[in-house]
Design a protein around this motif. Structure first.
Motif, PDB file in Angstrom:
ATOM      1  N   VAL A 220      10.388  -3.882  -3.836  1.00 28.79           N
ATOM      2  CA  VAL A 220      10.637  -3.634  -5.253  1.00 28.79           C
ATOM      3  C   VAL A 220      11.999  -4.229  -5.591  1.00 28.79           C
ATOM      4  N   GLU A 221      12.014  -5.074  -6.609  1.00 30.31           N
ATOM      5  CA  GLU A 221      13.255  -5.710  -7.072  1.00 30.31           C
ATOM      6  C   GLU A 221      14.034  -6.360  -5.925  1.00 30.31           C
ATOM      7  N   GLY A 222      13.304  -6.974  -4.997  1.00 26.04           N
ATOM      8  CA  GLY A 222      13.927  -7.667  -3.888  1.00 26.04           C
ATOM      9  C   GLY A 222      14.361  -6.786  -2.734  1.00 26.04           C
TER      10      GLY A 222
ATOM     11  N   TRP B  75      13.209   3.158 -14.860  1.00 26.12           N
ATOM     12  CA  TRP B  75      11.765   3.142 -14.640  1.00 26.12           C
ATOM     13  C   TRP B  75      11.340   3.749 -13.304  1.00 26.12           C
ATOM     14  N   LYS B  76      12.288   3.917 -12.359  1.00 26.12           N
ATOM     15  CA  LYS B  76      11.927   4.520 -11.066  1.00 26.12           C
ATOM     16  C   LYS B  76      12.242   6.010 -11.015  1.00 26.12           C
ATOM     17  N   GLY B  77      13.280   6.434 -11.728  1.00 23.06           N
ATOM     18  CA  GLY B  77      13.654   7.843 -11.717  1.00 23.06           C
ATOM     19  C   GLY B  77      14.987   8.080 -11.034  1.00 23.06           C
ATOM     20  N   THR B  78      15.160   9.269 -10.479  1.00 26.59           N
ATOM     21  CA  THR B  78      16.424   9.659  -9.847  1.00 26.59           C
ATOM     22  C   THR B  78      16.370   9.386  -8.351  1.00 26.59           C
ATOM     23  N   ALA B  79      17.356   8.615  -7.892  1.00 26.10           N
ATOM     24  CA  ALA B  79      17.459   8.280  -6.470  1.00 26.10           C
ATOM     25  C   ALA B  79      18.394   9.246  -5.772  1.00 26.10           C
TER      26      ALA B  79
ATOM     27  N   PRO C  98       9.654   9.990  -7.824  1.00 30.32           N
ATOM     28  CA  PRO C  98       9.769   8.857  -8.752  1.00 30.32           C
ATOM     29  C   PRO C  98       8.896   9.029  -9.983  1.00 30.32           C
ATOM     30  N   MET C  99       9.219   8.239 -10.990  1.00 24.37           N
ATOM     31  CA  MET C  99       8.371   8.184 -12.179  1.00 24.37           C
ATOM     32  C   MET C  99       7.041   7.535 -11.784  1.00 24.37           C
ATOM     33  N   ASP C 100       6.040   7.687 -12.629  1.00 21.71           N
ATOM     34  CA  ASP C 100       4.702   7.174 -12.326  1.00 21.71           C
ATOM     35  C   ASP C 100       4.700   5.686 -11.975  1.00 21.71           C
ATOM     36  N   ALA C 101       5.526   4.901 -12.652  1.00 21.10           N
ATOM     37  CA  ALA C 101       5.546   3.455 -12.421  1.00 21.10           C
ATOM     38  C   ALA C 101       6.005   3.092 -11.013  1.00 21.10           C
ATOM     39  N   ALA C 102       6.700   4.008 -10.355  1.00 15.10           N
ATOM     40  CA  ALA C 102       7.226   3.758  -9.004  1.00 15.10           C
ATOM     41  C   ALA C 102       6.611   4.699  -7.974  1.00 15.10           C
TER      42      ALA C 102
ATOM     43  N   GLY D 166       9.521   8.651  -1.619  1.00 19.92           N
ATOM     44  CA  GLY D 166      10.037   8.976  -0.301  1.00 19.92           C
ATOM     45  C   GLY D 166      10.415   7.777   0.547  1.00 19.92           C
ATOM     46  N   TYR D 167      10.067   6.578   0.114  1.00 24.61           N
ATOM     47  CA  TYR D 167      10.404   5.365   0.871  1.00 24.61           C
ATOM     48  C   TYR D 167      11.908   5.103   0.797  1.00 24.61           C
ATOM     49  N   VAL D 168      12.462   4.520   1.855  1.00 23.11           N
ATOM     50  CA  VAL D 168      13.912   4.339   1.977  1.00 23.11           C
ATOM     51  C   VAL D 168      14.279   2.858   1.917  1.00 23.11           C
TER      52      VAL D 168
END
Length: 98
Positions: free
Chosen positions: A22-24, A49-53, A76-80, A85-87
């Motif tokens: 995602v985004e590189g 668009w992803k939410g709170t990290a 994450p938000m629905d779009a992400a 949980g991915y790092v």
């Protein structure tokens, strides 16, 4: 898909053949990280668009912990939703190869 590896000073902290980009940034699934090197921090940032990290400090035991070197989206938000949980890692702190 290529094999992806995250290392710090030659120590493998995460590796997988199943990741998202995602985004590189390569996002490693939760099962791919070696939990013993990760400590949650109180840092949080917000992406529109992803939410709170949430963030981790990465510490391989060499006396030089890497504060907030990794981040993930626990809810994450629905779009992400595919990276829940991915790092991912900051390239200036962790070496990533794929």
């Amino acid at each position: 898909m290529a094999h992806a590896t995250a290392t710090v000073n030659g120590v493998i902290i995460a590796e997988t053949d199943d990741y998202e980009t995602v985004e590189g940034n390569i996002y490693f699934p939760p099962a791919a990280i070696k939990q013993e090197y990760f400590t949650p921090t109180d840092t949080h940032t917000v992406c529109g668009w992803k939410g709170t990290a949430s963030y981790y400090t990465v510490d391989i035991g060499d006396g030089a912990p890497l504060t907030d070197a990794a981040w993930y989206y626990p809810e994450p938000m629905d779009a992400a939703a595919n990276i829940k949980g991915y790092v991912a890692f900051y390239a200036n702190k962790v070496d990533i190869s794929s």
